[in-house]
Write an enzyme that holds these catalytic residues in place. Structure first.
Site, mmCIF file in Angstrom:
data_model
loop_
_atom_site.group_PDB
_atom_site.id
_atom_site.type_symbol
_atom_site.label_atom_id
_atom_site.label_comp_id
_atom_site.label_asym_id
_atom_site.label_seq_id
_atom_site.Cartn_x
_atom_site.Cartn_y
_atom_site.Cartn_z
ATOM 1 N N ASP A 233 0.832 -1.195 0.000
ATOM 2 C CA ASP A 233 0.000 0.000 0.000
ATOM 3 C C ASP A 233 0.873 1.254 0.000
ATOM 4 O O ASP A 233 2.059 1.220 0.337
ATOM 5 C CB ASP A 233 -0.911 0.021 1.233
ATOM 6 C CG ASP A 233 -2.007 -1.032 1.149
ATOM 7 O OD1 ASP A 233 -2.287 -1.515 0.029
ATOM 8 O OD2 ASP A 233 -2.569 -1.382 2.204
ATOM 9 N N TYR A 301 5.894 -9.355 7.659
ATOM 10 C CA TYR A 301 5.435 -7.987 7.925
ATOM 11 C C TYR A 301 5.693 -7.630 9.381
ATOM 12 O O TYR A 301 5.666 -8.490 10.278
ATOM 13 C CB TYR A 301 3.932 -7.865 7.676
ATOM 14 C CG TYR A 301 3.485 -8.113 6.256
ATOM 15 C CD1 TYR A 301 3.297 -7.057 5.374
ATOM 16 C CD2 TYR A 301 3.221 -9.404 5.810
ATOM 17 C CE1 TYR A 301 2.873 -7.273 4.075
ATOM 18 C CE2 TYR A 301 2.790 -9.638 4.509
ATOM 19 C CZ TYR A 301 2.617 -8.568 3.652
ATOM 20 O OH TYR A 301 2.198 -8.794 2.362
ATOM 21 N N TYR A 370 -4.092 -10.096 3.315
ATOM 22 C CA TYR A 370 -4.202 -8.667 3.651
ATOM 23 C C TYR A 370 -3.994 -8.503 5.160
ATOM 24 O O TYR A 370 -4.833 -8.919 5.963
ATOM 25 C CB TYR A 370 -5.569 -8.122 3.236
ATOM 26 C CG TYR A 370 -5.795 -8.091 1.743
ATOM 27 C CD1 TYR A 370 -5.421 -6.979 0.991
ATOM 28 C CD2 TYR A 370 -6.387 -9.159 1.084
ATOM 29 C CE1 TYR A 370 -5.623 -6.937 -0.381
ATOM 30 C CE2 TYR A 370 -6.603 -9.125 -0.289
ATOM 31 C CZ TYR A 370 -6.221 -8.014 -1.010
ATOM 32 O OH TYR A 370 -6.424 -7.987 -2.370
#
Length: 406
Positions: A233, A301, A370
Protein backbone atom coordinates in the site's frame (compact mmCIF):
# COMPACT_ATOMS: atom_id res chain seq x y z
CA UNK A 1 8.95 -36.23 -62.11
CA UNK A 2 6.12 -36.25 -64.60
CA UNK A 3 3.91 -34.38 -62.12
CA UNK A 4 6.62 -31.76 -61.52
CA UNK A 5 7.07 -31.36 -65.27
CA UNK A 6 3.30 -30.87 -65.74
CA UNK A 7 3.17 -28.34 -62.90
CA UNK A 8 6.14 -26.46 -64.34
CA UNK A 9 4.51 -26.28 -67.76
CA UNK A 10 1.43 -24.82 -66.08
CA UNK A 11 3.55 -22.18 -64.31
CA UNK A 12 5.28 -21.27 -67.57
CA UNK A 13 1.88 -20.95 -69.23
CA UNK A 14 0.53 -18.63 -66.49
CA UNK A 15 3.67 -16.48 -66.47
CA UNK A 16 4.12 -16.57 -70.26
CA UNK A 17 7.64 -17.75 -69.61
CA UNK A 18 8.59 -14.65 -67.63
CA UNK A 19 9.54 -16.17 -64.29
CA UNK A 20 12.83 -16.10 -62.44
CA UNK A 21 14.50 -19.22 -61.12
CA UNK A 22 13.63 -18.42 -57.50
CA UNK A 23 9.93 -17.89 -58.15
CA UNK A 24 9.86 -21.12 -60.17
CA UNK A 25 11.90 -23.25 -57.81
CA UNK A 26 10.01 -22.04 -54.74
CA UNK A 27 6.96 -24.02 -55.87
CA UNK A 28 8.83 -27.30 -55.52
CA UNK A 29 10.18 -27.02 -52.01
CA UNK A 30 10.64 -29.50 -50.40
CA UNK A 31 9.84 -31.95 -53.20
CA UNK A 32 13.14 -31.16 -54.97
CA UNK A 33 16.49 -31.00 -53.22
CA UNK A 34 18.87 -28.08 -53.58
CA UNK A 35 20.69 -25.46 -51.55
CA UNK A 36 18.04 -22.86 -52.32
CA UNK A 37 15.12 -22.08 -54.61
CA UNK A 38 17.50 -20.63 -57.19
CA UNK A 39 19.03 -24.10 -57.64
CA UNK A 40 15.61 -25.73 -57.77
CA UNK A 41 14.51 -23.34 -60.49
CA UNK A 42 17.63 -24.03 -62.54
CA UNK A 43 17.12 -27.78 -62.08
CA UNK A 44 13.52 -27.61 -63.21
CA UNK A 45 14.40 -25.57 -66.32
CA UNK A 46 17.63 -27.31 -67.32
CA UNK A 47 17.57 -30.89 -66.10
CA UNK A 48 13.93 -31.47 -66.98
CA UNK A 49 14.50 -29.65 -70.27
CA UNK A 50 11.49 -27.40 -69.83
CA UNK A 51 11.12 -25.17 -72.83
CA UNK A 52 10.58 -21.55 -71.78
CA UNK A 53 10.10 -18.36 -73.67
CA UNK A 54 13.27 -16.27 -73.58
CA UNK A 55 12.00 -12.93 -72.26
CA UNK A 56 12.94 -9.62 -73.74
CA UNK A 57 15.33 -7.61 -71.60
CA UNK A 58 12.47 -5.26 -70.77
CA UNK A 59 10.40 -8.11 -69.32
CA UNK A 60 10.37 -8.77 -65.59
CA UNK A 61 9.49 -11.81 -63.53
CA UNK A 62 5.73 -12.34 -63.55
CA UNK A 63 5.62 -13.02 -59.82
CA UNK A 64 8.24 -10.90 -58.04
CA UNK A 65 8.83 -8.15 -60.58
CA UNK A 66 12.57 -8.83 -60.23
CA UNK A 67 12.68 -8.07 -56.50
CA UNK A 68 15.33 -10.74 -56.08
CA UNK A 69 17.56 -9.03 -58.64
CA UNK A 70 17.29 -5.81 -56.63
CA UNK A 71 17.74 -7.18 -53.11
CA UNK A 72 21.13 -5.49 -53.02
CA UNK A 73 19.41 -2.09 -53.12
CA UNK A 74 17.10 -3.11 -50.25
CA UNK A 75 20.08 -4.40 -48.30
CA UNK A 76 21.95 -1.12 -48.71
CA UNK A 77 18.85 0.87 -47.65
CA UNK A 78 18.48 -1.26 -44.50
CA UNK A 79 22.14 -0.94 -43.53
CA UNK A 80 22.08 2.84 -44.04
CA UNK A 81 18.87 3.19 -42.00
CA UNK A 82 20.35 1.21 -39.12
CA UNK A 83 23.58 3.22 -39.28
CA UNK A 84 21.70 6.52 -39.21
CA UNK A 85 19.48 5.40 -36.30
CA UNK A 86 22.51 4.63 -34.09
CA UNK A 87 20.46 1.93 -32.36
CA UNK A 88 22.32 -0.74 -30.34
CA UNK A 89 21.44 -4.40 -30.86
CA UNK A 90 22.98 -7.86 -30.81
CA UNK A 91 20.20 -9.84 -32.47
CA UNK A 92 17.67 -9.01 -35.15
CA UNK A 93 14.81 -10.36 -37.24
CA UNK A 94 13.88 -9.14 -40.71
CA UNK A 95 10.44 -9.01 -42.31
CA UNK A 96 8.96 -7.48 -45.45
CA UNK A 97 5.78 -6.04 -46.91
CA UNK A 98 5.02 -6.78 -50.55
CA UNK A 99 2.58 -5.31 -53.07
CA UNK A 100 -0.74 -7.13 -53.06
CA UNK A 101 -0.41 -8.10 -56.75
CA UNK A 102 2.75 -10.11 -56.01
CA UNK A 103 1.01 -12.09 -53.28
CA UNK A 104 -2.05 -12.63 -55.48
CA UNK A 105 0.07 -13.91 -58.38
CA UNK A 106 1.88 -16.30 -56.08
CA UNK A 107 -1.42 -17.54 -54.65
CA UNK A 108 -2.84 -18.01 -58.18
CA UNK A 109 0.06 -20.24 -59.21
CA UNK A 110 -0.14 -22.31 -56.03
CA UNK A 111 -3.86 -22.83 -56.51
CA UNK A 112 -3.42 -23.82 -60.16
CA UNK A 113 -0.71 -26.42 -59.49
CA UNK A 114 -2.05 -27.57 -56.10
CA UNK A 115 1.16 -26.87 -54.15
CA UNK A 116 1.52 -24.75 -51.02
CA UNK A 117 5.23 -24.52 -50.37
CA UNK A 118 7.78 -21.89 -49.46
CA UNK A 119 6.38 -18.35 -49.66
CA UNK A 120 8.01 -15.39 -51.37
CA UNK A 121 7.95 -13.38 -48.14
CA UNK A 122 9.82 -16.12 -46.29
CA UNK A 123 12.39 -16.35 -49.05
CA UNK A 124 13.01 -12.60 -49.15
CA UNK A 125 13.31 -12.49 -45.36
CA UNK A 126 15.69 -15.42 -45.41
CA UNK A 127 17.94 -13.97 -48.11
CA UNK A 128 18.02 -10.52 -46.49
CA UNK A 129 18.66 -12.13 -43.10
CA UNK A 130 21.68 -14.07 -44.37
CA UNK A 131 23.20 -10.96 -45.97
CA UNK A 132 22.53 -8.79 -42.92
CA UNK A 133 24.14 -11.34 -40.60
CA UNK A 134 27.26 -11.08 -42.73
CA UNK A 135 27.34 -7.30 -43.16
CA UNK A 136 26.20 -6.33 -39.66
CA UNK A 137 28.02 -9.13 -37.82
CA UNK A 138 24.86 -9.71 -35.79
CA UNK A 139 22.75 -12.84 -35.35
CA UNK A 140 19.17 -13.55 -36.41
CA UNK A 141 16.92 -14.42 -33.47
CA UNK A 142 13.44 -15.70 -34.26
CA UNK A 143 12.20 -15.67 -30.65
CA UNK A 144 13.51 -12.58 -28.85
CA UNK A 145 15.29 -10.26 -31.29
CA UNK A 146 16.56 -6.90 -30.02
CA UNK A 147 15.66 -5.27 -33.34
CA UNK A 148 12.94 -6.05 -35.88
CA UNK A 149 13.67 -4.73 -39.39
CA UNK A 150 10.74 -4.28 -41.76
CA UNK A 151 11.54 -3.74 -45.44
CA UNK A 152 8.42 -2.20 -46.94
CA UNK A 153 8.62 -2.79 -50.69
CA UNK A 154 5.24 -1.11 -51.16
CA UNK A 155 6.71 2.25 -50.09
CA UNK A 156 10.39 1.56 -50.61
CA UNK A 157 11.26 2.34 -47.01
CA UNK A 158 12.71 0.65 -43.93
CA UNK A 159 11.01 0.57 -40.52
CA UNK A 160 12.91 -0.31 -37.35
CA UNK A 161 11.22 -1.65 -34.24
CA UNK A 162 13.38 -1.68 -31.13
CA UNK A 163 12.00 -4.42 -28.93
CA UNK A 164 11.80 -3.75 -25.18
CA UNK A 165 14.61 -4.59 -22.80
CA UNK A 166 13.94 -5.96 -19.34
CA UNK A 167 15.85 -5.26 -16.14
CA UNK A 168 15.19 -7.30 -13.02
CA UNK A 169 16.05 -6.20 -9.51
CA UNK A 170 14.68 -5.53 -6.05
CA UNK A 171 13.53 -2.23 -4.62
CA UNK A 172 13.32 -0.93 -1.08
CA UNK A 173 10.80 1.81 -0.35
CA UNK A 174 12.06 3.76 2.62
CA UNK A 175 9.39 6.44 2.82
CA UNK A 176 5.64 6.16 3.30
CA UNK A 177 3.30 7.95 0.92
CA UNK A 178 4.80 6.69 -2.34
CA UNK A 179 2.76 4.34 -4.57
CA UNK A 180 4.51 1.59 -6.49
CA UNK A 181 3.37 2.82 -9.90
CA UNK A 182 2.12 6.10 -11.33
CA UNK A 183 -1.39 6.75 -9.94
CA UNK A 184 -3.56 8.85 -12.29
CA UNK A 185 -5.79 11.48 -10.69
CA UNK A 186 -9.22 10.00 -9.95
CA UNK A 187 -11.01 13.17 -10.95
CA UNK A 188 -9.38 14.02 -14.28
CA UNK A 189 -7.98 10.54 -15.04
CA UNK A 190 -4.54 11.89 -15.77
CA UNK A 191 -5.48 14.90 -17.89
CA UNK A 192 -4.64 17.48 -15.22
CA UNK A 193 -7.00 19.49 -13.01
CA UNK A 194 -7.06 21.70 -9.90
CA UNK A 195 -7.36 18.70 -7.57
CA UNK A 196 -4.04 17.24 -8.76
CA UNK A 197 -2.40 20.63 -9.30
CA UNK A 198 -2.51 19.84 -13.01
CA UNK A 199 0.00 16.98 -12.67
CA UNK A 200 -2.53 14.32 -13.67
CA UNK A 201 -1.39 12.26 -10.67
CA UNK A 202 -2.69 11.43 -7.20
CA UNK A 203 0.88 11.41 -5.87
CA UNK A 204 3.80 13.47 -7.19
CA UNK A 205 6.12 10.47 -7.57
CA UNK A 206 6.13 6.68 -7.50
CA UNK A 207 8.64 3.86 -7.14
CA UNK A 208 8.31 3.22 -10.86
CA UNK A 209 9.00 6.84 -11.85
CA UNK A 210 11.90 7.26 -9.43
CA UNK A 211 13.65 4.15 -10.77
CA UNK A 212 12.70 4.53 -14.42
CA UNK A 213 13.90 8.11 -14.85
CA UNK A 214 17.58 7.20 -14.79
CA UNK A 215 17.07 4.01 -16.80
CA UNK A 216 15.20 5.86 -19.53
CA UNK A 217 18.01 8.40 -19.70
CA UNK A 218 20.64 5.65 -19.97
CA UNK A 219 18.76 3.64 -22.62
CA UNK A 220 17.26 6.60 -24.50
CA UNK A 221 14.00 4.66 -24.20
CA UNK A 222 10.52 5.89 -25.07
CA UNK A 223 8.60 4.81 -21.96
CA UNK A 224 8.66 2.27 -19.14
CA UNK A 225 6.39 -0.30 -17.55
CA UNK A 226 6.84 -1.64 -14.06
CA UNK A 227 6.10 -5.26 -13.12
CA UNK A 228 6.33 -6.06 -9.41
CA UNK A 229 6.01 -9.27 -7.40
CA UNK A 230 2.89 -7.89 -5.74
CA UNK A 231 2.69 -4.40 -4.27
CA UNK A 232 2.50 -2.72 -0.90
CA UNK A 233 0.00 0.00 0.00
CA UNK A 234 0.99 3.64 -0.42
CA UNK A 235 1.43 4.06 3.35
CA UNK A 236 3.54 0.90 3.76
CA UNK A 237 7.34 0.77 3.59
CA UNK A 238 9.17 -2.03 1.75
CA UNK A 239 12.31 -2.87 3.73
CA UNK A 240 14.66 -5.83 4.09
CA UNK A 241 16.08 -7.18 0.81
CA UNK A 242 13.36 -5.40 -1.12
CA UNK A 243 10.58 -6.49 -3.46
CA UNK A 244 11.46 -8.17 -6.80
CA UNK A 245 10.50 -6.27 -9.93
CA UNK A 246 11.08 -6.16 -13.67
CA UNK A 247 11.35 -2.81 -15.41
CA UNK A 248 10.39 -2.90 -19.09
CA UNK A 249 11.87 -0.20 -21.31
CA UNK A 250 10.08 0.48 -24.61
CA UNK A 251 12.05 1.34 -27.77
CA UNK A 252 15.52 1.55 -26.19
CA UNK A 253 18.22 2.93 -28.47
CA UNK A 254 20.97 1.85 -26.06
CA UNK A 255 21.04 -1.73 -24.73
CA UNK A 256 24.53 -2.02 -23.29
CA UNK A 257 24.24 -0.77 -19.72
CA UNK A 258 26.68 -0.50 -16.82
CA UNK A 259 24.27 -1.79 -14.20
CA UNK A 260 26.46 -1.16 -11.16
CA UNK A 261 26.91 2.44 -12.21
CA UNK A 262 23.20 2.76 -12.94
CA UNK A 263 22.37 1.34 -9.50
CA UNK A 264 24.57 3.98 -7.84
CA UNK A 265 22.97 6.78 -9.85
CA UNK A 266 19.43 5.69 -8.94
CA UNK A 267 20.24 5.25 -5.26
CA UNK A 268 21.99 8.60 -5.05
CA UNK A 269 19.15 10.42 -6.81
CA UNK A 270 16.45 8.71 -4.74
CA UNK A 271 18.28 8.77 -1.43
CA UNK A 272 15.92 8.37 1.52
CA UNK A 273 13.02 7.38 -0.73
CA UNK A 274 13.84 4.32 -2.83
CA UNK A 275 16.82 2.01 -3.28
CA UNK A 276 17.45 -0.65 -5.92
CA UNK A 277 19.53 -3.81 -5.54
CA UNK A 278 20.79 -6.66 -7.73
CA UNK A 279 19.97 -5.19 -11.15
CA UNK A 280 20.44 -7.64 -14.03
CA UNK A 281 19.28 -8.02 -17.62
CA UNK A 282 16.62 -10.68 -18.24
CA UNK A 283 14.43 -11.82 -21.12
CA UNK A 284 10.75 -10.99 -21.54
CA UNK A 285 9.55 -14.28 -20.00
CA UNK A 286 10.74 -13.06 -16.62
CA UNK A 287 8.14 -10.28 -16.76
CA UNK A 288 5.23 -12.70 -16.43
CA UNK A 289 7.20 -14.88 -14.01
CA UNK A 290 7.64 -12.00 -11.56
CA UNK A 291 3.96 -11.04 -11.67
CA UNK A 292 2.77 -14.64 -11.26
CA UNK A 293 5.03 -15.18 -8.25
CA UNK A 294 3.28 -12.68 -5.97
CA UNK A 295 0.83 -15.20 -4.47
CA UNK A 296 3.35 -18.07 -4.43
CA UNK A 297 5.68 -16.31 -2.00
CA UNK A 298 5.89 -15.99 1.76
CA UNK A 299 6.21 -12.51 3.19
CA UNK A 300 7.15 -11.10 6.56
CA UNK A 301 5.43 -7.99 7.93
CA UNK A 302 5.91 -5.81 10.97
CA UNK A 303 2.76 -4.08 12.18
CA UNK A 304 2.15 -1.51 14.87
CA UNK A 305 -1.30 -2.22 16.31
CA UNK A 306 -3.53 0.07 18.32
CA UNK A 307 -6.09 -1.55 20.65
CA UNK A 308 -9.36 0.03 21.70
CA UNK A 309 -8.88 -1.28 25.26
CA UNK A 310 -6.12 -2.63 27.45
CA UNK A 311 -5.48 -6.34 27.01
CA UNK A 312 -4.06 -8.84 29.48
CA UNK A 313 -0.65 -10.14 28.51
CA UNK A 314 -1.84 -13.74 28.90
CA UNK A 315 -4.64 -13.10 26.41
CA UNK A 316 -2.05 -12.28 23.74
CA UNK A 317 -1.10 -15.97 23.63
CA UNK A 318 -4.40 -16.58 21.80
CA UNK A 319 -2.76 -14.97 18.77
CA UNK A 320 -0.69 -18.15 18.36
CA UNK A 321 -3.82 -19.80 16.98
CA UNK A 322 -3.69 -17.60 13.87
CA UNK A 323 -2.91 -20.19 11.23
CA UNK A 324 -5.39 -20.85 8.42
CA UNK A 325 -7.16 -17.64 7.50
CA UNK A 326 -10.40 -17.33 5.52
CA UNK A 327 -10.42 -13.85 4.07
CA UNK A 328 -13.17 -12.32 1.98
CA UNK A 329 -12.04 -9.57 -0.39
CA UNK A 330 -11.50 -6.49 1.81
CA UNK A 331 -13.99 -3.64 1.54
CA UNK A 332 -11.25 -1.15 0.65
CA UNK A 333 -10.26 -3.06 -2.51
CA UNK A 334 -13.62 -4.60 -3.42
CA UNK A 335 -14.09 -2.10 -6.25
CA UNK A 336 -11.08 -3.56 -8.10
CA UNK A 337 -10.83 -7.15 -6.83
CA UNK A 338 -13.17 -10.09 -7.34
CA UNK A 339 -15.44 -10.61 -4.35
CA UNK A 340 -14.46 -14.05 -3.07
CA UNK A 341 -13.06 -15.82 -0.04
CA UNK A 342 -9.35 -16.62 -0.14
CA UNK A 343 -7.58 -19.09 2.11
CA UNK A 344 -4.12 -18.06 3.28
CA UNK A 345 -1.67 -19.43 5.85
CA UNK A 346 0.08 -17.66 8.71
CA UNK A 347 3.28 -19.61 9.27
CA UNK A 348 4.44 -17.74 12.35
CA UNK A 349 3.43 -14.75 14.42
CA UNK A 350 5.45 -12.92 17.06
CA UNK A 351 4.00 -10.27 19.34
CA UNK A 352 5.28 -7.74 21.84
CA UNK A 353 3.25 -5.45 24.03
CA UNK A 354 4.17 -1.77 23.72
CA UNK A 355 2.38 -0.07 26.57
CA UNK A 356 -1.22 -0.69 27.53
CA UNK A 357 -2.86 -0.16 24.14
CA UNK A 358 -0.24 -0.97 21.53
CA UNK A 359 1.30 -4.13 20.11
CA UNK A 360 4.07 -4.89 17.67
CA UNK A 361 3.36 -7.90 15.48
CA UNK A 362 5.78 -9.70 13.16
CA UNK A 363 3.82 -11.94 10.80
CA UNK A 364 5.31 -14.50 8.42
CA UNK A 365 2.55 -15.49 6.03
CA UNK A 366 1.56 -16.63 2.59
CA UNK A 367 1.50 -14.01 -0.17
CA UNK A 368 -1.90 -12.49 -0.85
CA UNK A 369 -2.95 -12.17 2.80
CA UNK A 370 -4.20 -8.67 3.65
CA UNK A 371 -2.47 -7.82 6.94
CA UNK A 372 -4.50 -4.73 7.86
CA UNK A 373 -7.68 -6.82 7.66
CA UNK A 374 -6.02 -9.72 9.50
CA UNK A 375 -5.75 -7.26 12.38
CA UNK A 376 -9.08 -5.40 12.16
CA UNK A 377 -11.25 -8.32 10.92
CA UNK A 378 -12.77 -5.96 8.30
CA UNK A 379 -16.31 -6.27 9.69
CA UNK A 380 -15.79 -10.02 10.23
CA UNK A 381 -14.81 -10.61 6.58
CA UNK A 382 -11.48 -12.03 7.84
CA UNK A 383 -11.66 -15.02 10.20
CA UNK A 384 -9.93 -15.47 12.54
CA UNK A 385 -8.36 -12.08 13.17
CA UNK A 386 -6.47 -10.24 15.91
CA UNK A 387 -9.71 -8.44 16.79
CA UNK A 388 -11.76 -11.65 17.04
CA UNK A 389 -9.16 -13.55 19.09
CA UNK A 390 -8.52 -10.75 21.57
CA UNK A 391 -12.18 -9.72 21.75
CA UNK A 392 -11.00 -6.11 21.42
CA UNK A 393 -11.17 -3.82 18.41
CA UNK A 394 -7.70 -3.57 16.87
CA UNK A 395 -6.34 -1.59 13.94
CA UNK A 396 -3.05 -1.36 12.13
CA UNK A 397 -1.55 2.13 12.38
CA UNK A 398 1.82 1.37 10.75
CA UNK A 399 2.92 -1.46 8.49
CA UNK A 400 6.25 -2.47 6.98
CA UNK A 401 7.13 -5.33 4.67
CA UNK A 402 10.32 -6.90 6.03
CA UNK A 403 10.83 -9.70 3.53
CA UNK A 404 9.51 -11.03 0.22
CA UNK A 405 10.73 -14.60 -0.21
CA UNK A 406 10.77 -15.84 -3.83
Amino acid sequence: MNKIKEQTQKIIEISEGNICNRCLGRNFYPQLSGNDNQERGIYVKDVLEIVTTVPDESETCYVCGDIFLNLGDALEKIINTIHDSKVEFKTFLVGCRLPREILEKERKIQEEIGNTSDSIKKEINRELGKELEHHLEREVDFDNPNLVIMMDFTRDRVELQMNPLFIEGRYRKLLRGIPQTRWPCRKCRGKGCERCDFTGKMYPESVEELIAEKVLDATEGHESRFHGAGREDVDVRMLGRGRPFVLEIKEPRVRELKLEELTSQINQECQGKVEVLDLKMVNKDRRSGIKASSTETYKTYRALVELEETVDEDKLNDLNSLNIIKQRTPIRVSHRRADKIRTREVKEIQFKQLGANHLELVVNCEGGLYIKELISSDENRTQPSVTSLLGISAKCIELDVLEVNI
